[in-house]
Design a protein around this motif. Structure first.
Motif, PDB file in Angstrom:
ATOM      1  N   ARG A 122      41.877  35.652  28.039  1.00 28.24           N
ATOM      2  CA  ARG A 122      41.358  36.624  29.006  1.00 28.24           C
ATOM      3  C   ARG A 122      40.626  35.945  30.157  1.00 28.24           C
ATOM      4  O   ARG A 122      40.701  36.393  31.302  1.00 28.24           O
ATOM      5  CB  ARG A 122      40.425  37.620  28.298  1.00 28.24           C
ATOM      6  N   ILE A 123      39.914  34.860  29.861  1.00 25.35           N
ATOM      7  CA  ILE A 123      39.192  34.141  30.920  1.00 25.35           C
ATOM      8  C   ILE A 123      40.185  33.562  31.919  1.00 25.35           C
ATOM      9  O   ILE A 123      40.035  33.726  33.135  1.00 25.35           O
ATOM     10  CB  ILE A 123      38.330  33.016  30.312  1.00 25.35           C
ATOM     11  N   ALA A 126      41.984  36.324  33.946  1.00 24.88           N
ATOM     12  CA  ALA A 126      41.101  36.911  34.958  1.00 24.88           C
ATOM     13  C   ALA A 126      40.930  35.982  36.151  1.00 24.88           C
ATOM     14  O   ALA A 126      40.882  36.434  37.301  1.00 24.88           O
ATOM     15  CB  ALA A 126      39.742  37.244  34.341  1.00 24.88           C
ATOM     16  N   LEU A 177      34.160  40.530  24.726  1.00 26.64           N
ATOM     17  CA  LEU A 177      35.470  39.973  25.051  1.00 26.64           C
ATOM     18  C   LEU A 177      36.375  39.913  23.828  1.00 26.64           C
ATOM     19  O   LEU A 177      37.420  40.533  23.786  1.00 26.64           O
ATOM     20  CB  LEU A 177      35.316  38.572  25.651  1.00 26.64           C
ATOM     21  N   TYR A 298      36.096  39.792  39.577  1.00 26.55           N
ATOM     22  CA  TYR A 298      36.370  39.011  38.367  1.00 26.55           C
ATOM     23  C   TYR A 298      36.100  39.839  37.107  1.00 26.55           C
ATOM     24  O   TYR A 298      36.879  39.791  36.152  1.00 26.55           O
ATOM     25  CB  TYR A 298      35.521  37.743  38.356  1.00 26.55           C
ATOM     26  N   LEU A 302      38.598  40.751  34.157  1.00 27.87           N
ATOM     27  CA  LEU A 302      38.251  40.329  32.791  1.00 27.87           C
ATOM     28  C   LEU A 302      38.341  41.491  31.806  1.00 27.87           C
ATOM     29  O   LEU A 302      38.672  41.301  30.638  1.00 27.87           O
ATOM     30  CB  LEU A 302      36.833  39.756  32.784  1.00 27.87           C
TER      31      LEU A 302
END
Length: 303
Positions: A122-123, A126, A177, A298, A302
């Motif tokens: 995911r980081i 994003a 997350l 961002y 994310l």
């Protein structure tokens, strides 16, 4: 009577900001030599810049010589003021981004080590979306311990951090997350590797040397670590992997991080149905921070 003297000009120019940025790097790197890599300028150039700043401020900022590097009391105050100034400049840039429809400026991210192998990505995804949406944005990533990420968010020099959610701090907001599963591992040259690893007693486990982390842990993790015969420590998970691969230690690693060695038959999980724990990771930002369109973009990517 003490008379105040104006040391700096009424208008700070790029040259003054440059000197302060150099000084900030020297302090954070613990000396001139280590700052060379960070700044990509020579040690003599750094020395000259610090001397110029000291002359401008009429005070000694740091001691250097055979006794080693150290920051003076006045130098520490100048360092803290420099952090405030640079954070204010970035805040101004962020506010202008709130007016300008084209996103320009920086996104400063602090991340805990060894997150790149997390399957969800995911980081990374994003960051890809942000760069696609705003190609002029400069992305700065710092791989630092969780407590340094938290302090970086609070003092304003980081915009967002990715950390394990072990505690909640009043000045931060948290966005969940994912969860990370960790197992106890041994290497293929460890005595346990060829044994039945489906179950092992606490007493038998205590007969083997283990490596444990020095960074903060949740209560659940501490309970698992307490069962190990800790004869080595590491500040990060890569260090734990180094020691496990010697064949002389066992230790906990995230499954996504250990997967490469498991596939190569260089590591095996020990009693995986009982020796495990989960770590929750989240994105943190400063509560009440001024609007920042880059950060908002961002965070949107994310989530």
């Amino acid at each position: 009577m003490i008379q105040n003297t104006t040391l700096l000009p009424r208008q700070l120019g790029d040259s003054h900001i440059r000197l302060l940025r150099i000084y900030k790097s020297v302090v954070e790197n613990g000396g001139f030599a280590n700052a060379e890599v960070d700044l990509n300028i020579s040690k003599p150039a750094i020395s000259q810049a610090i001397s110029e700043l000291e002359s401008l401020l009429a005070m000694r900022l740091c001691n250097r010589g055979r006794a080693g590097f150290s920051v003076t009391e006045q130098g520490q105050q100048v360092y803290l003021s420099t952090l405030q100034l640079l954070a204010s400049l970035e805040t101004f840039r962020s506010q202008i981004n709130g007016i300008n429809t084209e996103l320009t400026g920086e996104l400063n991210i602090g991340i805990t080590d060894n997150m790149v192998t997390v399957p969800q990505m995911r980081i990374t995804e994003a960051l890809r979306r942000l760069k696609q949406q705003a190609p002029k944005v400069v992305i700065n990533i710092s791989m630092i311990p969780p407590d340094e990420v938290e302090s970086g968010i609070l003092d304003g020099h980081l915009h967002i951090g990715i950390v394990p959610h072990l505690r909640s701090i009043a000045g931060l907001t948290y966005q969940s997350l994912y969860q990370e599963r960790s197992l106890l591992y041994c290497a293929n040259n460890h005595p346990l590797f060829d044994k039945d690893l489906s179950i092992i007693s606490d007493q038998a486990l205590a007969g083997y040397d283990a490596v444990v982390p020095t960074y903060p842990q949740s209560l659940e993790i501490k309970q698992q670590q307490a069962k190990l015969n800790a004869t080595a420590t590491s500040t990060d998970r890569e260090g734990i992997a180094f020691l496990i691969l010697t064949g002389r230690f066992i230790g906990f690693l995230p499954t996504h991080f250990a997967e490469r060695w498991v596939k190569e038959d260089k590591m095996r999980a020990v009693d995986e149905h009982n020796r495990y724990f989960a770590t929750k990771f989240c994105a943190i930002t400063r509560k009440g921070a001024r609007s920042n369109l880059i950060l908002e973009a961002y965070l949107s990517a994310l989530s």
